[in-house]
Motif scaffolding. Structure first.
Motif, PDB file in Angstrom:
ATOM      1  N   VAL A 162       0.852  -1.192   0.000  1.00  0.00           N
ATOM      2  CA  VAL A 162       0.000   0.000   0.000  1.00  0.00           C
ATOM      3  C   VAL A 162       0.891   1.246   0.000  1.00  0.00           C
ATOM      4  N   LYS A 163       0.239   2.396  -0.182  1.00  0.00           N
ATOM      5  CA  LYS A 163       0.964   3.666  -0.341  1.00  0.00           C
ATOM      6  C   LYS A 163       1.903   3.958   0.839  1.00  0.00           C
ATOM      7  N   GLU A 164       1.386   3.760   2.063  1.00  0.00           N
ATOM      8  CA  GLU A 164       2.191   4.079   3.249  1.00  0.00           C
ATOM      9  C   GLU A 164       3.440   3.195   3.304  1.00  0.00           C
ATOM     10  N   GLU A 165       3.280   1.955   2.885  1.00  0.00           N
ATOM     11  CA  GLU A 165       4.433   1.036   2.890  1.00  0.00           C
ATOM     12  C   GLU A 165       5.466   1.472   1.846  1.00  0.00           C
ATOM     13  N   ARG A 166       4.990   1.895   0.689  1.00  0.00           N
ATOM     14  CA  ARG A 166       5.927   2.392  -0.348  1.00  0.00           C
ATOM     15  C   ARG A 166       6.643   3.640   0.171  1.00  0.00           C
ATOM     16  N   GLU A 167       5.868   4.550   0.798  1.00  0.00           N
ATOM     17  CA  GLU A 167       6.483   5.791   1.284  1.00  0.00           C
ATOM     18  C   GLU A 167       7.514   5.522   2.373  1.00  0.00           C
ATOM     19  N   ALA A 168       7.297   4.433   3.117  1.00  0.00           N
ATOM     20  CA  ALA A 168       8.256   4.081   4.179  1.00  0.00           C
ATOM     21  C   ALA A 168       9.378   3.182   3.637  1.00  0.00           C
ATOM     22  N   GLY A 169       9.381   2.944   2.332  1.00  0.00           N
ATOM     23  CA  GLY A 169      10.442   2.128   1.725  1.00  0.00           C
ATOM     24  C   GLY A 169      10.342   0.657   2.081  1.00  0.00           C
ATOM     25  N   LYS A 170       9.118   0.211   2.434  1.00  0.00           N
ATOM     26  CA  LYS A 170       8.969  -1.166   2.913  1.00  0.00           C
ATOM     27  C   LYS A 170       8.440  -2.125   1.851  1.00  0.00           C
ATOM     28  N   GLN A 171       8.386  -1.685   0.585  1.00  0.00           N
ATOM     29  CA  GLN A 171       7.760  -2.525  -0.437  1.00  0.00           C
ATOM     30  C   GLN A 171       8.415  -3.901  -0.572  1.00  0.00           C
ATOM     31  N   ASN A 172       9.727  -3.966  -0.450  1.00  0.00           N
ATOM     32  CA  ASN A 172      10.387  -5.270  -0.613  1.00  0.00           C
ATOM     33  C   ASN A 172      10.002  -6.230   0.507  1.00  0.00           C
ATOM     34  N   GLU A 173      10.007  -5.720   1.740  1.00  0.00           N
ATOM     35  CA  GLU A 173       9.649  -6.642   2.829  1.00  0.00           C
ATOM     36  C   GLU A 173       8.190  -7.066   2.774  1.00  0.00           C
ATOM     37  N   VAL A 174       7.320  -6.193   2.252  1.00  0.00           N
ATOM     38  CA  VAL A 174       5.901  -6.543   2.137  1.00  0.00           C
ATOM     39  C   VAL A 174       5.721  -7.690   1.137  1.00  0.00           C
ATOM     40  N   VAL A 175       6.291  -7.547  -0.047  1.00  0.00           N
ATOM     41  CA  VAL A 175       6.080  -8.610  -1.054  1.00  0.00           C
ATOM     42  C   VAL A 175       6.752  -9.911  -0.619  1.00  0.00           C
ATOM     43  N   LYS A 176       7.876  -9.797   0.085  1.00  0.00           N
ATOM     44  CA  LYS A 176       8.558 -11.001   0.575  1.00  0.00           C
ATOM     45  C   LYS A 176       7.650 -11.752   1.550  1.00  0.00           C
ATOM     46  N   ALA A 177       7.052 -11.001   2.479  1.00  0.00           N
ATOM     47  CA  ALA A 177       6.180 -11.636   3.469  1.00  0.00           C
ATOM     48  C   ALA A 177       4.956 -12.256   2.792  1.00  0.00           C
ATOM     49  N   GLN A 178       4.432 -11.593   1.777  1.00  0.00           N
ATOM     50  CA  GLN A 178       3.257 -12.135   1.070  1.00  0.00           C
ATOM     51  C   GLN A 178       3.609 -13.450   0.365  1.00  0.00           C
TER      52      GLN A 178
ATOM     53  N   ILE B 142      11.681  -9.481  -6.799  1.00  0.00           N
ATOM     54  CA  ILE B 142      10.779 -10.635  -6.637  1.00  0.00           C
ATOM     55  C   ILE B 142      11.389 -11.865  -7.320  1.00  0.00           C
ATOM     56  N   ARG B 143      11.915 -11.671  -8.524  1.00  0.00           N
ATOM     57  CA  ARG B 143      12.521 -12.817  -9.216  1.00  0.00           C
ATOM     58  C   ARG B 143      13.724 -13.339  -8.426  1.00  0.00           C
ATOM     59  N   GLY B 144      14.440 -12.427  -7.801  1.00  0.00           N
ATOM     60  CA  GLY B 144      15.575 -12.828  -6.964  1.00  0.00           C
ATOM     61  C   GLY B 144      15.124 -13.679  -5.778  1.00  0.00           C
TER      62      GLY B 144
ATOM     63  N   VAL C 297      13.711 -22.080 -12.055  1.00  0.00           N
ATOM     64  CA  VAL C 297      12.309 -21.768 -11.711  1.00  0.00           C
ATOM     65  C   VAL C 297      12.095 -20.256 -11.812  1.00  0.00           C
ATOM     66  N   ALA C 298      13.050 -19.485 -11.318  1.00  0.00           N
ATOM     67  CA  ALA C 298      12.912 -18.011 -11.356  1.00  0.00           C
ATOM     68  C   ALA C 298      12.865 -17.501 -12.790  1.00  0.00           C
ATOM     69  N   ASP C 299      13.720 -18.062 -13.654  1.00  0.00           N
ATOM     70  CA  ASP C 299      13.734 -17.622 -15.063  1.00  0.00           C
ATOM     71  C   ASP C 299      12.419 -17.939 -15.754  1.00  0.00           C
ATOM     72  N   ASN C 300      11.795 -19.027 -15.336  1.00  0.00           N
ATOM     73  CA  ASN C 300      10.546 -19.452 -15.985  1.00  0.00           C
ATOM     74  C   ASN C 300       9.302 -18.805 -15.379  1.00  0.00           C
ATOM     75  N   CYS C 301       9.480 -18.038 -14.312  1.00  0.00           N
ATOM     76  CA  CYS C 301       8.322 -17.482 -13.595  1.00  0.00           C
ATOM     77  C   CYS C 301       7.832 -16.193 -14.283  1.00  0.00           C
ATOM     78  N   THR C 302       6.580 -16.200 -14.681  1.00  0.00           N
ATOM     79  CA  THR C 302       5.987 -15.002 -15.284  1.00  0.00           C
ATOM     80  C   THR C 302       5.570 -14.046 -14.169  1.00  0.00           C
ATOM     81  N   ILE C 303       6.058 -12.815 -14.250  1.00  0.00           N
ATOM     82  CA  ILE C 303       5.695 -11.797 -13.251  1.00  0.00           C
ATOM     83  C   ILE C 303       5.035 -10.625 -13.986  1.00  0.00           C
ATOM     84  N   LEU C 304       3.734 -10.450 -13.713  1.00  0.00           N
ATOM     85  CA  LEU C 304       2.958  -9.391 -14.363  1.00  0.00           C
ATOM     86  C   LEU C 304       2.985  -8.132 -13.519  1.00  0.00           C
ATOM     87  N   TYR C 305       2.845  -6.996 -14.193  1.00  0.00           N
ATOM     88  CA  TYR C 305       2.650  -5.735 -13.477  1.00  0.00           C
ATOM     89  C   TYR C 305       1.168  -5.357 -13.551  1.00  0.00           C
ATOM     90  N   GLY C 306       0.610  -4.874 -12.460  1.00  0.00           N
ATOM     91  CA  GLY C 306      -0.767  -4.383 -12.472  1.00  0.00           C
ATOM     92  C   GLY C 306      -0.889  -3.093 -11.699  1.00  0.00           C
TER      93      GLY C 306
END
Ligand code: PEP
Length: 249
Positions: free
Chosen positions: A129-145, A189-191, A201-210
């Motif tokens: 979410v926006k607050e997480e991006r503003e706090a620079g936490k986007q990487n940890e959020v997607v990792k946890a998800q 994310i691919r990393g 597996v990472a090379d074969n993984c399709t990652i879409l942007y939305g």
């Protein structure tokens, strides 16, 4: 090599007749696309639209499925039921479902497993979410998800999943992540996938942007090495707009 995909997410739009009309229009204008094309429709459209698009290049996806296999869960629709309509994919973990319907990592873990057990390919959505991006936490959020709902899978099962990075602040807002912002987090994310499952597996993984992806910005986003297509909300509701995004490949 991994697939490029443009997938639509109609959300709770279009009654059955309108949905059939849109699918019919798409069937007429989408031919020989340079990517896989998927439309995600409400449950009630799935059987009719799947029949309409039988043997067509356009594949059909549900937007959700239940976290239980069957039984006394009034109003729910199971993965098995979705599969029986002819749909091939199932969007899971969309931020609207996480936010408005309380879908936790655990619930989504069940849904992903049930989708896979019923031979549906999950399009699994993650994003901050926006607050997480503003706090620079986007990487940890997607990792946890990812850790919370899909990194429990075997490499074989993980290989059947499509990931969709969707920054919540960009969904339906007209604000799009810049190609640089999107590429940066897609590469991250691919990393993570490579660390967990290895490079193949990472090379074969399709990652879409939305997130407010449209005919104007799609080519710039898709040109990046780790952006393998888009999950499209608003712009998937008009055949010409959706086709223009498909044509970005
Ligand atoms: C979505 O809901 O998955 C989405 C990306 O929506 P929009 O394209 O309208 O931002």
């Amino acid at each position: 090599m991994r697939k490029n995909i443009v997938a639509g997410n109609w959300k709770m739009n279009k009654n059955l007749q309108e949905g059939v009309a849109l699918a019919t229009e798409l069937k007429e204008i989408v031919s020989n696309p340079n990517c896989e094309v998927i439309i995600g429709t409400p449950f009630i459209h799935l059987a009719t639209v799947s029949e309409l698009l039988k043997d067509n290049v356009i594949k059909v996806s549900a937007e959700n499925c239940a976290d239980k296999a069957s039984g006394a869960y009034t109003g729910e629709v199971s993965a098995e039921m979705v599969k029986s309509t002819g749909a091939e994919y199932c969007i899971l973990g969309h931020s609207e479902r996480r936010a408005y319907y309380g879908e936790t990592y655990e619930i989504l873990k069940e849904k992903v497993q049930l989708a896979l057990a019923n031979d549906l390919k999950p399009i699994f959505c993650i994003g901050e979410v926006k607050e997480e991006r503003e706090a620079g936490k986007q990487n940890e959020v997607v990792k946890a998800q990812l850790e919370g709902s899909v990194f429990n899978l075997s490499a074989e099962d993980f290989g059947k999943i499509v990931l969709a990075y969707e920054p919540v602040w960009a969904i339906g807002t007209g604000l799009t992540a810049t190609p640089e912002q999107a590429q940066e987090i897609h590469a991250y994310i691919r990393g993570l996938v490579a660390e967990k499952y290895g490079n193949e597996v990472a090379d074969n993984c399709t990652i879409l942007y939305g997130g407010s992806c449209n005919a104007k910005n799609a080519a710039g986003l898709f040109a990046n090495p780790d952006i393998d297509g888009g999950l499209i909300g608003g712009a998937s509701l008009k055949a010409e707009d959706f086709k223009a995004i498909i044509d970005a490949f």
